[in-house]
Design a protein around this motif. Structure first.
Motif, PDB file in Angstrom:
ATOM      1  N   VAL A   6      32.158  27.256   3.372  1.00 49.88           N
ATOM      2  CA  VAL A   6      31.537  27.095   4.682  1.00 49.88           C
ATOM      3  C   VAL A   6      30.909  28.410   5.117  1.00 49.88           C
ATOM      4  O   VAL A   6      31.139  29.450   4.513  1.00 49.88           O
ATOM      5  CB  VAL A   6      32.557  26.619   5.752  1.00 49.88           C
ATOM      6  CG1 VAL A   6      33.115  25.250   5.392  1.00 49.88           C
ATOM      7  CG2 VAL A   6      33.669  27.622   5.949  1.00 49.88           C
ATOM      8  N   GLY A   7      30.164  28.352   6.192  1.00 45.82           N
ATOM      9  CA  GLY A   7      29.520  29.544   6.744  1.00 45.82           C
ATOM     10  C   GLY A   7      28.295  29.127   7.532  1.00 45.82           C
ATOM     11  O   GLY A   7      27.860  27.973   7.473  1.00 45.82           O
ATOM     12  N   ILE A  19      33.128  21.570  -1.991  1.00 50.92           N
ATOM     13  CA  ILE A  19      32.474  20.943  -0.854  1.00 50.92           C
ATOM     14  C   ILE A  19      31.724  22.004  -0.061  1.00 50.92           C
ATOM     15  O   ILE A  19      32.328  22.969   0.403  1.00 50.92           O
ATOM     16  CB  ILE A  19      33.517  20.263   0.058  1.00 50.92           C
ATOM     17  CG1 ILE A  19      34.304  19.220  -0.736  1.00 50.92           C
ATOM     18  CG2 ILE A  19      32.852  19.657   1.287  1.00 50.92           C
ATOM     19  CD1 ILE A  19      35.576  18.777  -0.049  1.00 50.92           C
ATOM     20  N   GLU A  20      30.424  21.818   0.081  1.00 47.19           N
ATOM     21  CA  GLU A  20      29.628  22.730   0.913  1.00 47.19           C
ATOM     22  C   GLU A  20      29.427  22.086   2.269  1.00 47.19           C
ATOM     23  O   GLU A  20      28.852  21.004   2.388  1.00 47.19           O
ATOM     24  CB  GLU A  20      28.279  23.027   0.260  1.00 47.19           C
ATOM     25  CG  GLU A  20      27.464  24.020   1.073  1.00 47.19           C
ATOM     26  CD  GLU A  20      26.148  24.414   0.429  1.00 47.19           C
ATOM     27  OE1 GLU A  20      25.278  24.920   1.158  1.00 47.19           O
ATOM     28  OE2 GLU A  20      25.984  24.204  -0.793  1.00 47.19           O
ATOM     29  N   LYS A  30      39.287  26.209   2.586  1.00 44.59           N
ATOM     30  CA  LYS A  30      37.909  26.673   2.457  1.00 44.59           C
ATOM     31  C   LYS A  30      37.852  28.188   2.263  1.00 44.59           C
ATOM     32  O   LYS A  30      38.779  28.901   2.621  1.00 44.59           O
ATOM     33  CB  LYS A  30      37.118  26.344   3.722  1.00 44.59           C
ATOM     34  CG  LYS A  30      37.130  24.911   4.145  1.00 44.59           C
ATOM     35  CD  LYS A  30      36.590  24.771   5.573  1.00 44.59           C
ATOM     36  CE  LYS A  30      36.861  23.419   6.134  1.00 44.59           C
ATOM     37  NZ  LYS A  30      38.242  23.220   6.543  1.00 44.59           N
ATOM     38  N   ILE A  31      36.699  28.620   1.766  1.00 45.72           N
ATOM     39  CA  ILE A  31      36.345  30.029   1.765  1.00 45.72           C
ATOM     40  C   ILE A  31      35.066  30.145   2.592  1.00 45.72           C
ATOM     41  O   ILE A  31      34.189  29.278   2.510  1.00 45.72           O
ATOM     42  CB  ILE A  31      36.169  30.582   0.327  1.00 45.72           C
ATOM     43  CG1 ILE A  31      35.986  32.095   0.355  1.00 45.72           C
ATOM     44  CG2 ILE A  31      35.040  29.891  -0.413  1.00 45.72           C
ATOM     45  CD1 ILE A  31      36.234  32.755  -0.986  1.00 45.72           C
ATOM     46  N   GLU A  32      34.994  31.172   3.423  1.00 47.87           N
ATOM     47  CA  GLU A  32      33.811  31.363   4.254  1.00 47.87           C
ATOM     48  C   GLU A  32      32.867  32.360   3.606  1.00 47.87           C
ATOM     49  O   GLU A  32      33.277  33.461   3.228  1.00 47.87           O
ATOM     50  CB  GLU A  32      34.210  31.888   5.638  1.00 47.87           C
ATOM     51  CG  GLU A  32      33.008  32.132   6.539  1.00 47.87           C
ATOM     52  CD  GLU A  32      33.363  32.640   7.929  1.00 47.87           C
ATOM     53  OE1 GLU A  32      32.435  32.926   8.709  1.00 47.87           O
ATOM     54  OE2 GLU A  32      34.564  32.737   8.247  1.00 47.87           O
ATOM     55  N   ALA A  33      31.595  31.980   3.475  1.00 42.67           N
ATOM     56  CA  ALA A  33      30.550  32.897   3.034  1.00 42.67           C
ATOM     57  C   ALA A  33      29.992  33.583   4.276  1.00 42.67           C
ATOM     58  O   ALA A  33      29.730  32.933   5.288  1.00 42.67           O
ATOM     59  CB  ALA A  33      29.447  32.135   2.295  1.00 42.67           C
ATOM     60  N   PRO A  38      42.379  28.292  10.663  1.00 47.27           N
ATOM     61  CA  PRO A  38      43.385  28.536   9.628  1.00 47.27           C
ATOM     62  C   PRO A  38      43.101  27.832   8.298  1.00 47.27           C
ATOM     63  O   PRO A  38      43.717  28.159   7.299  1.00 47.27           O
ATOM     64  CB  PRO A  38      44.679  28.002  10.255  1.00 47.27           C
ATOM     65  CG  PRO A  38      44.240  27.017  11.277  1.00 47.27           C
ATOM     66  CD  PRO A  38      42.904  27.497  11.778  1.00 47.27           C
ATOM     67  N   THR A  39      42.141  26.887   8.269  1.00 49.51           N
ATOM     68  CA  THR A  39      41.812  26.241   6.994  1.00 49.51           C
ATOM     69  C   THR A  39      40.947  27.140   6.118  1.00 49.51           C
ATOM     70  O   THR A  39      40.797  26.874   4.926  1.00 49.51           O
ATOM     71  CB  THR A  39      41.099  24.885   7.190  1.00 49.51           C
ATOM     72  OG1 THR A  39      39.805  25.098   7.759  1.00 49.51           O
ATOM     73  CG2 THR A  39      41.929  23.951   8.067  1.00 49.51           C
ATOM     74  N   ILE A  40      40.385  28.187   6.702  1.00 46.26           N
ATOM     75  CA  ILE A  40      39.629  29.164   5.915  1.00 46.26           C
ATOM     76  C   ILE A  40      40.634  30.147   5.335  1.00 46.26           C
ATOM     77  O   ILE A  40      41.223  30.952   6.051  1.00 46.26           O
ATOM     78  CB  ILE A  40      38.545  29.861   6.759  1.00 46.26           C
ATOM     79  CG1 ILE A  40      37.515  28.834   7.213  1.00 46.26           C
ATOM     80  CG2 ILE A  40      37.882  30.983   5.944  1.00 46.26           C
ATOM     81  CD1 ILE A  40      36.435  29.360   8.122  1.00 46.26           C
TER      82      ILE A  40
END
Length: 163
Positions: A7-8, A99-100, A109-112, A127-129
């Motif tokens: 995500v981001g 998933i984007e 998730k990881i945040e870009a 907190p899901t990141i």
């Protein structure tokens, strides 16, 4: 099925990171599929083509197939957008689905993040990141990776999902 999100904000590097992660993780021998959320109307079909004509005529689903690939187009018409879980149920089993988008869903998730865009981080309030991939050093309560360190990001994701 293992799922992990990227995500981001717009122009943060999500799609490039997704592309590199698919290449890296598939290159390690894992099967990978992707889901991309679009915030706008999109079409994978072309006016004048038979499949487009079928849809315009009122077909709910049109499956277009060749010896190289198939695409299933499903018209929502007056129904609401399906939730992510319903879309994931339509995928064939794989080792990992990246998933984007879908930043408000509960999967990890990881945040870009790119500093030049001037957008605030999403991670501090979500907190899901589980980590951030950034083009600048950050001090956070979770791992921070260089946005271009695809190998380390892939290692982290694979570890998180148990692969």
């Amino acid at each position: 099925m293992n799922i992990y999100g990227v995500v981001g904000w717009k122009n943060a590097g999500k799609t490039g990171l997704m592309e590199r992660l698919v290449t890296e993780i598939a290159g390690r021998g894992f099967s990978v599929s992707t889901v991309k959320h679009a915030h706008h109307t999109f079409d994978v079909d072309h006016p004048g083509k038979d499949s487009h004509r079928h849809r315009v005529a009122g077909a709910t689903e049109v499956l277009l197939a060749s010896r190289n690939r198939f695409a299933l187009m499903h018209e929502l018409r007056d129904t609401p957008e399906p939730p992510l879980a319903a879309l994931l149920d339509r995928l064939s089993p794989v080792d990992l689905v990246l998933i984007e988008g879908y930043k408000r869903d509960a999967h990890p998730k990881i945040e870009a993040h790119r500093a030049i865009n001037g957008n605030p981080l999403i991670a501090p309030d979500d907190p899901t990141i589980r980590a951030v991939a950034s083009d600048t050093p950050l001090m956070l309560d979770r791992p921070v990776f260089d946005l271009d360190d695809t190998g380390a990001i892939a290692d982290f994701i694979l570890s998180e999902v148990g692969l």
